[in-house]
Design a protein around this motif. Structure first.
Motif, PDB file in Angstrom:
ATOM      1  N   ASN A   1       9.964  39.878  36.041  1.00 57.78           N
ATOM      2  CA  ASN A   1       8.409  39.132  35.269  1.00 57.78           C
ATOM      3  C   ASN A   1       8.165  41.137  35.771  1.00 57.78           C
ATOM      4  O   ASN A   1       8.770  42.303  36.257  1.00 57.78           O
ATOM      5  N   PRO A   2       6.720  41.076  34.807  1.00 63.60           N
ATOM      6  CA  PRO A   2       6.040  42.707  34.800  1.00 63.60           C
ATOM      7  C   PRO A   2       5.609  43.234  36.392  1.00 63.60           C
ATOM      8  O   PRO A   2       5.893  44.602  36.246  1.00 63.60           O
TER       9      PRO A   2
ATOM     10  N   SER B   1       0.246  39.212  36.370  1.00 59.77           N
ATOM     11  CA  SER B   1       1.257  40.206  36.063  1.00 59.77           C
ATOM     12  C   SER B   1       2.011  39.760  34.748  1.00 59.77           C
ATOM     13  O   SER B   1       1.959  40.912  33.627  1.00 59.77           O
TER      14      SER B   1
ATOM     15  N   PRO C   1       0.317  42.141  31.974  1.00 64.14           N
ATOM     16  CA  PRO C   1       1.421  42.956  31.701  1.00 64.14           C
ATOM     17  C   PRO C   1       0.652  44.256  31.397  1.00 64.14           C
ATOM     18  O   PRO C   1       1.285  45.396  32.042  1.00 64.14           O
TER      19      PRO C   1
ATOM     20  N   TYR D   1       1.264  47.426  34.091  1.00 61.81           N
ATOM     21  CA  TYR D   1       1.595  48.879  33.859  1.00 61.81           C
ATOM     22  C   TYR D   1       0.558  50.082  34.010  1.00 61.81           C
ATOM     23  O   TYR D   1       0.713  51.236  34.313  1.00 61.81           O
TER      24      TYR D   1
END
Length: 324
Positions: free
Chosen positions: A139-140, A82, A86, A90
């Motif tokens: 973190n993402p 991630s 990212p 997402y």
């Protein structure tokens, strides 16, 4: 009552499917099989191969199977990945959830259970982490899970859905060997991978402010986690309105060194762990407060860490007989 389970052919998902089917629930699975395995599903459970971002597929599935509740497990979940990707996280975890919720609202499905994570908390310095602790993900992956919770709750309020968000701590073990975690991303499979290749298990940091200097974590057996999903799904099916957010853990910490020692004892591989530098972002301790789920549902975990390691080892050897 018919439940759609996204990601139902995955490691956790297959356990949830079997728990719900075993309790008499009607289930249909949507899984893109990027990491899931169709053979994990019980006979008779329909598998719709596809992504949760495919709105047409979701609309057809809701209509064909008369879906009245959703358990959303499908997601990307590797923390390191991630950070490197990212946009992927997402897109998959937030955009995919958005499309799924749009389909849920359009179909008039009144119940939605969301797979979240203790990663939403970040690194709180608390003896036990309650659901009221500040959420500051680092973190993402954790960010996408927190954004998912916000989206689920907001959709529930706006459209009258009954919703639940389950914050998992460290999941381990297997109910049956064929359902075992086949990846090498979690600590127990990582230990297995090292020892069966003749290498010492790794511990990242032994200078934390904990009794033995190694990180302390809360481990939950995947079969207990599946039982918790069933309990929450039935709570939603009973007509409980509003939203529920609960931790899923044992409320008991185990250090990484204790876990490594137990893995050596169970497997017979007695190589002493090697200590490497700390990893960025690792909290010294992350243990769930489990008071809320006990009070709300009367639920608690029943399986211990030894059972997690023993069942995970049995599954590892079944999948990798040449190495174990």
């Amino acid at each position: 009552m018919s439940w759609l389970i996204t990601g139902g052919a995955g490691y956790i998902g297959a356990h949830v499917v079997r728990a719900m089917v075993g309790a008499g629930e009607q289930v249909v699975v949507v899984d893109d099989l990027s990491s899931g395995v169709g053979e994990r599903l019980p006979e008779g459970v329909p598998l719709v191969s596809g992504r949760v971002s495919d709105r047409d597929l979701l609309d057809r599935t809701f209509a064909r199977y008369g879906v009245t509740g959703v358990v959303h497990l499908a997601a990307k979940k590797q923390v390191g990945q991630s950070v490197a990707e990212p946009l992927t996280y997402y897109r998959e975890n937030v955009h995919g959830l958005t499309v799924l919720l749009e389909a849920v609202v359009a179909a008039g499905v009144p119940r939605f259970l969301f797979s979240s994570s203790a990663a939403v908390y970040g690194v709180p310095e608390l003896e036990l982490i309650p659901e009221s602790a500040p959420c500051v993900p680092i973190n993402p992956y954790g960010e996408t899970k927190l954004a998912g919770e916000w989206l689920v709750r907001a959709t529930g309020r706006a459209h009258g859905l009954s919703t639940a968000c389950l914050r998992y701590f460290n999941v381990a073990g297997a109910a049956r060997p064929e359902l075992a975690d086949t990846g090498v991303f979690n600590i127990i499979p990582m230990f297995f991978d090292r020892i069966t290749r003749g290498e010492a298990p790794r511990i990242f940091g032994d200078d934390y402010p904990t009794p033995d200097g190694t990180c302390v974590r809360d481990y939950i057996h995947v079969a207990d986690l599946a039982d918790a999903h069933l309990a929450v799904a039935r709570r939603l099916a009973a007509g409980a309105a509003g939203d529920l957010t609960v931790n899923i853990g044992r409320g008991t910490g185990v250090s990484v060194r204790e876990l490594a020692d137990l893995v050596g004892e169970v497997t017979g591989y007695g190589a002493a762990p090697v200590v490497e530098p700390r990893r960025p972002g690792d909290a010294a301790k992350a243990v769930a407060s489990v008071e809320l789920i006990g009070a709300e549902l009367g639920w608690r975990a029943s399986r211990g860490v030894r059972e997690m390691v023993e069942s995970a080892w049995e599954g590892w050897r079944a999948h990798r007989p040449a190495s174990g």
